[in-house]
Design a protein around this motif. Structure first.
Motif, PDB file in Angstrom:
ATOM      1  N   VAL A 259      47.076  -1.513 -10.899  1.00  0.00           N
ATOM      2  CA  VAL A 259      45.897  -2.148 -10.960  1.00  0.00           C
ATOM      3  C   VAL A 259      44.708  -1.461 -10.522  1.00  0.00           C
ATOM      4  O   VAL A 259      43.309  -1.556 -11.110  1.00  0.00           O
ATOM      5  CB  VAL A 259      45.884  -3.124  -9.713  1.00  0.00           C
ATOM      6  CG1 VAL A 259      44.438  -3.913  -9.552  1.00  0.00           C
ATOM      7  CG2 VAL A 259      46.995  -4.274  -9.901  1.00  0.00           C
ATOM      8  N   THR A 260      44.444  -0.204  -9.537  1.00  0.00           N
ATOM      9  CA  THR A 260      43.396   0.812  -9.569  1.00  0.00           C
ATOM     10  C   THR A 260      43.201   1.677 -10.430  1.00  0.00           C
ATOM     11  O   THR A 260      42.055   2.016 -10.871  1.00  0.00           O
ATOM     12  CB  THR A 260      43.791   1.169  -8.031  1.00  0.00           C
ATOM     13  OG1 THR A 260      44.790   2.008  -7.859  1.00  0.00           O
ATOM     14  CG2 THR A 260      43.381   0.183  -7.100  1.00  0.00           C
ATOM     15  N   TYR A 288      29.702  -2.528 -14.534  1.00  0.00           N
ATOM     16  CA  TYR A 288      31.222  -2.734 -14.710  1.00  0.00           C
ATOM     17  C   TYR A 288      31.901  -1.391 -14.448  1.00  0.00           C
ATOM     18  O   TYR A 288      33.031  -1.309 -13.984  1.00  0.00           O
ATOM     19  CB  TYR A 288      31.171  -3.388 -16.022  1.00  0.00           C
ATOM     20  CG  TYR A 288      32.865  -3.565 -16.638  1.00  0.00           C
ATOM     21  CD1 TYR A 288      33.564  -4.319 -15.994  1.00  0.00           C
ATOM     22  CD2 TYR A 288      33.521  -2.704 -17.672  1.00  0.00           C
ATOM     23  CE1 TYR A 288      34.996  -4.555 -16.297  1.00  0.00           C
ATOM     24  CE2 TYR A 288      34.646  -3.023 -17.940  1.00  0.00           C
ATOM     25  CZ  TYR A 288      35.306  -3.930 -17.453  1.00  0.00           C
ATOM     26  OH  TYR A 288      36.800  -4.002 -17.818  1.00  0.00           O
ATOM     27  N   PRO A 289      31.912  -0.306 -15.531  1.00  0.00           N
ATOM     28  CA  PRO A 289      32.552   1.035 -15.184  1.00  0.00           C
ATOM     29  C   PRO A 289      32.267   1.429 -13.714  1.00  0.00           C
ATOM     30  O   PRO A 289      33.325   2.287 -13.183  1.00  0.00           O
ATOM     31  CB  PRO A 289      32.058   1.899 -16.022  1.00  0.00           C
ATOM     32  CG  PRO A 289      30.676   1.378 -16.513  1.00  0.00           C
ATOM     33  CD  PRO A 289      30.682  -0.186 -16.414  1.00  0.00           C
ATOM     34  N   TRP A 290      31.176   1.323 -13.167  1.00  0.00           N
ATOM     35  CA  TRP A 290      31.127   1.596 -11.585  1.00  0.00           C
ATOM     36  C   TRP A 290      32.016   1.246 -10.877  1.00  0.00           C
ATOM     37  O   TRP A 290      32.596   1.748  -9.889  1.00  0.00           O
ATOM     38  CB  TRP A 290      29.687   1.427 -11.229  1.00  0.00           C
ATOM     39  CG  TRP A 290      29.310   1.796  -9.939  1.00  0.00           C
ATOM     40  CD1 TRP A 290      29.046   2.971  -9.322  1.00  0.00           C
ATOM     41  CD2 TRP A 290      29.448   0.870  -8.736  1.00  0.00           C
ATOM     42  NE1 TRP A 290      28.874   3.043  -7.893  1.00  0.00           N
ATOM     43  CE2 TRP A 290      28.882   1.576  -7.647  1.00  0.00           C
ATOM     44  CE3 TRP A 290      29.392  -0.634  -8.718  1.00  0.00           C
ATOM     45  CZ2 TRP A 290      28.469   1.071  -6.354  1.00  0.00           C
ATOM     46  CZ3 TRP A 290      28.942  -1.173  -7.290  1.00  0.00           C
ATOM     47  CH2 TRP A 290      28.803  -0.234  -6.286  1.00  0.00           C
ATOM     48  N   ILE A 291      32.214  -0.120 -11.056  1.00  0.00           N
ATOM     49  CA  ILE A 291      33.452  -1.012 -10.147  1.00  0.00           C
ATOM     50  C   ILE A 291      34.841  -0.362 -10.545  1.00  0.00           C
ATOM     51  O   ILE A 291      35.611  -0.052  -9.591  1.00  0.00           O
ATOM     52  CB  ILE A 291      33.277  -2.566 -10.481  1.00  0.00           C
ATOM     53  CG1 ILE A 291      32.115  -3.104 -10.039  1.00  0.00           C
ATOM     54  CG2 ILE A 291      34.502  -3.059  -9.929  1.00  0.00           C
ATOM     55  CD1 ILE A 291      31.968  -4.461 -10.406  1.00  0.00           C
ATOM     56  N   LEU A 292      35.013  -0.041 -11.679  1.00  0.00           N
ATOM     57  CA  LEU A 292      36.403   0.512 -12.168  1.00  0.00           C
ATOM     58  C   LEU A 292      36.591   1.883 -11.452  1.00  0.00           C
ATOM     59  O   LEU A 292      37.769   2.009 -11.240  1.00  0.00           O
ATOM     60  CB  LEU A 292      36.230   0.308 -13.771  1.00  0.00           C
ATOM     61  CG  LEU A 292      36.127  -0.829 -14.603  1.00  0.00           C
ATOM     62  CD1 LEU A 292      36.665  -0.638 -15.904  1.00  0.00           C
ATOM     63  CD2 LEU A 292      37.601  -1.794 -14.006  1.00  0.00           C
ATOM     64  N   LEU A 293      35.346   2.639 -11.589  1.00  0.00           N
ATOM     65  CA  LEU A 293      35.445   3.931 -11.076  1.00  0.00           C
ATOM     66  C   LEU A 293      35.920   3.884  -9.692  1.00  0.00           C
ATOM     67  O   LEU A 293      36.477   4.971  -9.256  1.00  0.00           O
ATOM     68  CB  LEU A 293      34.198   4.702 -11.296  1.00  0.00           C
ATOM     69  CG  LEU A 293      33.904   5.968 -10.808  1.00  0.00           C
ATOM     70  CD1 LEU A 293      35.098   7.268 -11.193  1.00  0.00           C
ATOM     71  CD2 LEU A 293      32.579   6.557 -10.598  1.00  0.00           C
ATOM     72  N   TYR A 294      35.366   3.114  -8.774  1.00  0.00           N
ATOM     73  CA  TYR A 294      35.625   3.048  -7.399  1.00  0.00           C
ATOM     74  C   TYR A 294      37.034   2.445  -7.042  1.00  0.00           C
ATOM     75  O   TYR A 294      37.416   2.849  -6.123  1.00  0.00           O
ATOM     76  CB  TYR A 294      34.411   2.520  -6.421  1.00  0.00           C
ATOM     77  CG  TYR A 294      33.500   3.388  -6.193  1.00  0.00           C
ATOM     78  CD1 TYR A 294      33.577   4.536  -5.465  1.00  0.00           C
ATOM     79  CD2 TYR A 294      32.345   3.272  -7.121  1.00  0.00           C
ATOM     80  CE1 TYR A 294      32.639   5.280  -5.262  1.00  0.00           C
ATOM     81  CE2 TYR A 294      31.176   4.481  -6.858  1.00  0.00           C
ATOM     82  CZ  TYR A 294      31.301   5.284  -6.067  1.00  0.00           C
ATOM     83  OH  TYR A 294      30.348   6.188  -5.822  1.00  0.00           O
ATOM     84  N   LEU A 295      37.591   1.643  -8.131  1.00  0.00           N
ATOM     85  CA  LEU A 295      38.868   1.325  -7.696  1.00  0.00           C
ATOM     86  C   LEU A 295      39.933   2.480  -7.799  1.00  0.00           C
ATOM     87  O   LEU A 295      40.820   2.667  -7.069  1.00  0.00           O
ATOM     88  CB  LEU A 295      39.425   0.339  -8.904  1.00  0.00           C
ATOM     89  CG  LEU A 295      38.825  -1.019  -8.869  1.00  0.00           C
ATOM     90  CD1 LEU A 295      39.317  -1.695 -10.160  1.00  0.00           C
ATOM     91  CD2 LEU A 295      39.575  -1.745  -7.525  1.00  0.00           C
TER      92      LEU A 295
END
Length: 334
Positions: A259-260, A288-295
């Motif tokens: 998931v992360t 959006y990619p910023w959230i994915l990056l920190y996942l």
């Protein structure tokens, strides 16, 4: 770093509000959110490092004691060592650099990027080994002790670390990217996109997907043949119960990893294959990619938390008193 942050920092620095009118997010709010989240992530990294040191000490103790499940502890030790590279050095350097708290020299930035790749790769490969260990146990419960030993596990872990190190060295030697601003950010050359996709697929996507498919397969085996497994292990029911508990921990860690890690990697590949000729970016496109990056960062940070709350052998004493569980499970020899 990466192109996402390069674009984001440039947008914020220029005070660009263009293309933000169609969303509820402004560049100013993004900047404030970025600063707050960076600070929280920095604090979380140091707390996670403390948990990882605890897990490493416990794993070494169980390996030396030979208390059973040695392969679990060896592979978990390898995964935690990969994670601690990220949380103790790579992510704090990256986050404090983005907050402009430090201005590290070029060689520190190079080490940070190199160890980030190495840590992510080793952590994912170790998770595959954890799943493979459980797969062998549930598929061949009577022959498991002959197939898998702690010595073999240690040799495999050494091979994985050496292989991952050489793989990352190869990627750097091929110079598939451009070091920008004293190597603060890494930008992929347009003519080397294929190499980046190969690296991302082999180092990040395939290990995560492999672990996920193996974990789901083992879950089906456990669910469908639980009675049969109990009959075959009637003389070692405690060993089976221990294996089931550790499997559920590995299953949760695998789902969390998928998931992360997967969304950001898939997004990056999609972005490299289908580049937009328009250089303008809406705030939502950046958010959006910023959230994915920190996942991706949360994976290494929260992995030890999953270990000390789910895996019985690694639980804190005070946590066990609250949950009413055993702090030191009986040794399991299999």
């Amino acid at each position: 770093m990466n192109t996402t942050f390069a674009i984001l920092n440039e947008t914020v620095a220029n005070g660009t509000e263009a293309n933000c009118t169609e969303t509820f997010v402004s560049s100013a709010s993004m900047e404030n959110c970025l600063k707050l989240f960076e600070r929280c992530m920095t604090i979380a990294c140091f707390f996670s490092t403390f948990l990882q040191v605890y897990v490493i000490r416990k794993a070494i103790k169980y390996i030396k004691r030979g208390s059973g499940d040695e392969c679990l502890h060896v592979f978990l030790l390898s995964m935690t060592l990969g994670d601690i590279l990220l949380t103790s050095f790579c992510y704090p350097i990256e986050q404090m650099r983005e907050q402009q708290l430090i201005n590290p020299p070029t060689w520190v930035n190079i080490c940070q990027h190199f160890l980030t790749w190495l840590g992510l790769l080793v952590s994912s490969a170790s998770l595959i080994l954890l799943n493979a260990d459980k797969l062998l146990f549930f598929k061949f419960p009577l022959r498991y002790t002959n197939i898998v030993t702690s010595t073999k596990a240690m040799m495999i872990v050494v091979f994985v670390w050496v292989g991952c190190f050489l793989f990352v060295c190869l990627c750097w030697w091929l110079e598939c990217f451009e070091c920008n601003q004293s190597c603060r950010t890494l930008l992929i050359f347009k003519d080397k996109v294929s190499m980046y996709i190969v690296f991302t697929t082999s180092a990040c996507i395939l290990p995560s997907l492999t672990s996920l498919f193996v974990a789901i397969y083992i879950m089906n085996v456990v669910t469908s043949h639980r009675t049969k497994l109990s009959d075959e292990n009637s003389n070692s029911s405690h060993a089976l119960a221990s294996r089931l508990r550790t499997f559920y921990f590995i299953f949760m860690a695998t789902i969390f990893t998928a998931v992360t890690l997967l969304p950001y990697r898939l997004y990056n590949i999609k972005r490299q294959l289908f580049t937009d000729e328009d250089d303008s970016y809406s705030c939502l496109d950046l958010y959006y990619p910023w959230i994915l990056l920190y996942l991706v960062s949360l994976n290494a940070i929260l992995n030890p938390l999953i270990t000390v709350t789910v895996l019985p052998q690694y639980r804190f004493r005070w946590l066990c008193k609250v949950m009413g569980c055993a702090t030191n499970p009986s040794p399991v020899h299999v």
